[in-house]
Structures are given as C-alpha cells and as structure tokens.
Design a protein around this motif. Structure first.
Motif, PDB file in Angstrom:
ATOM      1  N   LYS A  12       0.601  -1.269   0.041  1.00 36.80           N
ATOM      2  CA  LYS A  12       0.013   0.018  -0.154  1.00 36.80           C
ATOM      3  C   LYS A  12       0.953   1.398   0.175  1.00 36.80           C
ATOM      4  CE  LYS A  12      -4.125  -1.738   0.266  1.00 36.80           C
ATOM      5  NZ  LYS A  12      -5.206  -1.867  -0.446  1.00 36.80           N
ATOM      6  N   VAL A  13       2.059   1.072   0.606  1.00 38.51           N
ATOM      7  CA  VAL A  13       2.626   2.578   0.836  1.00 38.51           C
ATOM      8  C   VAL A  13       3.907   2.427   0.015  1.00 38.51           C
ATOM      9  CG1 VAL A  13       3.873   4.058   2.686  1.00 38.51           C
ATOM     10  CG2 VAL A  13       1.726   2.889   2.874  1.00 38.51           C
ATOM     11  N   LYS A  14       4.858   1.393   0.610  1.00 36.47           N
ATOM     12  CA  LYS A  14       6.294   1.453  -0.146  1.00 36.47           C
ATOM     13  C   LYS A  14       6.280   1.126  -1.489  1.00 36.47           C
ATOM     14  CE  LYS A  14       8.662   1.324   3.860  1.00 36.47           C
ATOM     15  NZ  LYS A  14       9.713   2.002   4.414  1.00 36.47           N
ATOM     16  N   LYS A  15       5.535   0.189  -1.815  1.00 36.34           N
ATOM     17  CA  LYS A  15       5.928   0.043  -3.341  1.00 36.34           C
ATOM     18  C   LYS A  15       5.507   0.846  -4.305  1.00 36.34           C
ATOM     19  CE  LYS A  15       4.558  -3.846  -6.823  1.00 36.34           C
ATOM     20  NZ  LYS A  15       3.903  -4.862  -7.253  1.00 36.34           N
ATOM     21  N   PRO A  16       4.309   1.891  -4.169  1.00 34.80           N
ATOM     22  CA  PRO A  16       4.202   2.883  -5.233  1.00 34.80           C
ATOM     23  C   PRO A  16       5.404   4.095  -4.954  1.00 34.80           C
ATOM     24  CG  PRO A  16       2.178   2.365  -3.888  1.00 34.80           C
ATOM     25  CD  PRO A  16       3.239   1.476  -3.435  1.00 34.80           C
ATOM     26  N   LEU A  17       5.811   4.094  -3.863  1.00 35.59           N
ATOM     27  CA  LEU A  17       6.922   5.165  -3.553  1.00 35.59           C
ATOM     28  C   LEU A  17       8.195   4.613  -4.169  1.00 35.59           C
ATOM     29  CD1 LEU A  17       8.029   7.695  -2.029  1.00 35.59           C
ATOM     30  CD2 LEU A  17       8.438   5.926  -0.107  1.00 35.59           C
ATOM     31  N   LEU A  18       8.543   3.239  -4.213  1.00 32.80           N
ATOM     32  CA  LEU A  18       9.516   2.749  -4.688  1.00 32.80           C
ATOM     33  C   LEU A  18       9.394   2.797  -6.451  1.00 32.80           C
ATOM     34  CD1 LEU A  18      10.370  -0.416  -2.682  1.00 32.80           C
ATOM     35  CD2 LEU A  18      11.319   1.811  -2.333  1.00 32.80           C
ATOM     36  N   GLU A  19       8.378   2.692  -6.773  1.00 33.23           N
ATOM     37  CA  GLU A  19       8.023   2.820  -8.090  1.00 33.23           C
ATOM     38  C   GLU A  19       8.244   4.270  -8.759  1.00 33.23           C
ATOM     39  OE1 GLU A  19       7.490   1.499 -12.225  1.00 33.23           O
ATOM     40  OE2 GLU A  19       8.024   0.404 -10.442  1.00 33.23           O
ATOM     41  N   ARG A  22      11.975   4.943  -8.763  1.00 30.76           N
ATOM     42  CA  ARG A  22      12.470   4.236 -10.020  1.00 30.76           C
ATOM     43  C   ARG A  22      12.270   4.888 -11.439  1.00 30.76           C
ATOM     44  NH1 ARG A  22      11.414   0.521 -14.109  1.00 30.76           N
ATOM     45  NH2 ARG A  22       9.092   0.532 -13.668  1.00 30.76           N
ATOM     46  N   ARG A  23      11.192   5.380 -11.655  1.00 27.64           N
ATOM     47  CA  ARG A  23      10.754   6.155 -12.483  1.00 27.64           C
ATOM     48  C   ARG A  23      11.553   7.307 -12.715  1.00 27.64           C
ATOM     49  NH1 ARG A  23       4.140   4.964 -13.303  1.00 27.64           N
ATOM     50  NH2 ARG A  23       4.482   2.840 -13.904  1.00 27.64           N
ATOM     51  N   LEU A  30      17.267   9.458 -18.969  1.00 22.68           N
ATOM     52  CA  LEU A  30      16.733   9.592 -20.189  1.00 22.68           C
ATOM     53  C   LEU A  30      17.169  11.222 -20.802  1.00 22.68           C
ATOM     54  CD1 LEU A  30      13.535   7.648 -20.449  1.00 22.68           C
ATOM     55  CD2 LEU A  30      15.659   7.190 -21.737  1.00 22.68           C
ATOM     56  N   ASP A  31      17.058  11.970 -19.599  1.00 24.65           N
ATOM     57  CA  ASP A  31      17.183  13.454 -19.892  1.00 24.65           C
ATOM     58  C   ASP A  31      18.730  13.552 -19.960  1.00 24.65           C
ATOM     59  OD1 ASP A  31      14.407  14.185 -19.831  1.00 24.65           O
ATOM     60  OD2 ASP A  31      14.764  14.518 -17.675  1.00 24.65           O
ATOM     61  N   ASN A  32      19.616  13.090 -19.244  1.00 20.32           N
ATOM     62  CA  ASN A  32      21.131  13.148 -19.482  1.00 20.32           C
ATOM     63  C   ASN A  32      21.344  12.452 -20.859  1.00 20.32           C
ATOM     64  OD1 ASN A  32      21.301  14.306 -16.815  1.00 20.32           O
ATOM     65  ND2 ASN A  32      21.839  12.281 -16.010  1.00 20.32           N
ATOM     66  N   LEU A  33      20.902  11.363 -21.332  1.00 24.14           N
ATOM     67  CA  LEU A  33      21.117  10.939 -22.662  1.00 24.14           C
ATOM     68  C   LEU A  33      20.817  11.631 -23.531  1.00 24.14           C
ATOM     69  CD1 LEU A  33      21.943   8.263 -24.088  1.00 24.14           C
ATOM     70  CD2 LEU A  33      19.837   7.346 -24.018  1.00 24.14           C
ATOM     71  N   LYS A  34      19.501  12.427 -23.583  1.00 23.58           N
ATOM     72  CA  LYS A  34      19.155  13.236 -24.486  1.00 23.58           C
ATOM     73  C   LYS A  34      19.886  14.329 -24.638  1.00 23.58           C
ATOM     74  CE  LYS A  34      14.669  14.057 -24.254  1.00 23.58           C
ATOM     75  NZ  LYS A  34      13.401  14.678 -23.937  1.00 23.58           N
ATOM     76  N   THR A  35      20.427  15.066 -23.715  1.00 25.06           N
ATOM     77  CA  THR A  35      21.341  16.309 -23.829  1.00 25.06           C
ATOM     78  C   THR A  35      22.648  15.801 -24.203  1.00 25.06           C
ATOM     79  OG1 THR A  35      21.939  15.916 -21.378  1.00 25.06           O
ATOM     80  CG2 THR A  35      20.182  17.532 -21.823  1.00 25.06           C
TER      81      THR A  35
END
Length: 179
Positions: A12-19, A22-23, A30-35
C-alpha cells in the motif's frame, strides 16, 4: 489507516513510492542521454522528441559512431603499412640509382642486391596479405556467432541469448536500490 502486516504496508505504501523513485531515476537518465546525444550530434531536434523516439535516435547515432570508428581504425592500420611500402620502394630506387652511378660497380653484385631487395619486399607483401586474411576470417567468424533476430522478436535484450554488458553509472553516488 492501520495495516496488519508488513506485506500490506509494503503493497500500500512502499511499493508505489519505490516505483515513483525508479521512474524518476529512469527519467533523469533519459534526460541526461538526450542532452548528451544532442551535444554530440550538434542537433537540438532530439530535445523535442518523446522518450521512445529519443531512444531510437540515440541507438542509431551510437551505431553510426561505432561504424565510423571502425572505418577510422581501418584507415589508421593501413596507413603505416602503405607509408612503409612507399618508403621501402623509395629506398630501393635510391640504392639502384647509387649503384648505377658508382663507377666500377659489378653488374652481378647490383643484380644480386636488387633481387634480394625485391624478394624481401615480396615476402613483406605476402605476410601482410596473410595477416589481413586471418583478421578478416576472425571477423567473419565473430559475426556468425550473433544470430539474427526473428521477425517475431521485439528487439529487446530479453530476446537475445547473450547477456548485455552492464552499464556503468554516470554519477559518483551509488545507485539507490529498493532491496
């Protein structure tokens, strides 16, 4: 809101936070790769692409760089040999000119020296050709090891048999992991 077990708390709490973390980490990379790609290409068009287009463009760019690097490397390896061959032939011509202009030079001696220099040059060419053929056959064998992807393949790494090299993190701080 009371949770009865650690599992329920995690779900309920930790999994959404961890996700979310991660995102956020993936988006930052991705932003670093883009630049980086935009800087290397000198094209800011990649900055306006969505994530999938940007990744495809980055892969194409990296493949182009890899093939360009191979071409440059082949040019560098062939250049010293060509330079050596030209220098050797210039030296042989100079020896021939000096022997021809030297009074009292024996024709048989000049003939044997020039034959010897020609034999050495021929041996050098044969050695280089044999070395080039062995390198080419080694590259052909290594390219045969890589099986082509089937038409049904998604192209993702999980479709491949060999493990991918693990990327090195760009930042100095250790990567955060949920475990």
């Amino acid at each position: 809101m009371e949770y009865t077990s650690k599992t329920q708390l995690y779900q309920k709490v930790k999994k959404p936070l961890l996700e979310r973390q991660r995102r956020a980490r993936m988006n930052k990379c991705l932003d670093n790769l883009k630049t980086l790609v935009a800087d290397l290409r000198g094209d800011d068009g990649i900055l306006r692409m969505d994530k999938a287009e940007m990744l495809e463009s980055a892969v194409i760019f990296m493949r182009q760089q890899k093939s360009h690097k191979k071409v440059v490397q082949e040019e560098r390896t062939s250049l010293p040999l060509d330079s050596f061959k030209n220098g050797y032939m210039n030296a042989v011509n100079e020896v021939s000119r000096v022997m021809a202009s030297t009074p009292g030079m024996s024709v048989d001696l000049g003939k044997s020296v020039m034959t010897h220099l020609g034999r050495i040059y021929k041996n050098l060419q044969q050695f280089h050709e044999a070395q080039t053929e062995s390198q080419q056959s080694a590259m052909d064998c290594s390219s045969m090891d890589k099986a082509p992807l089937s038409p049904a393949s998604s192209g993702y790494h999980s479709d491949c048999d060999s493990p991918a090299p693990s990327p090195q993190p760009l930042q100095e701080q250790p990567l955060w992991r949920p475990w």
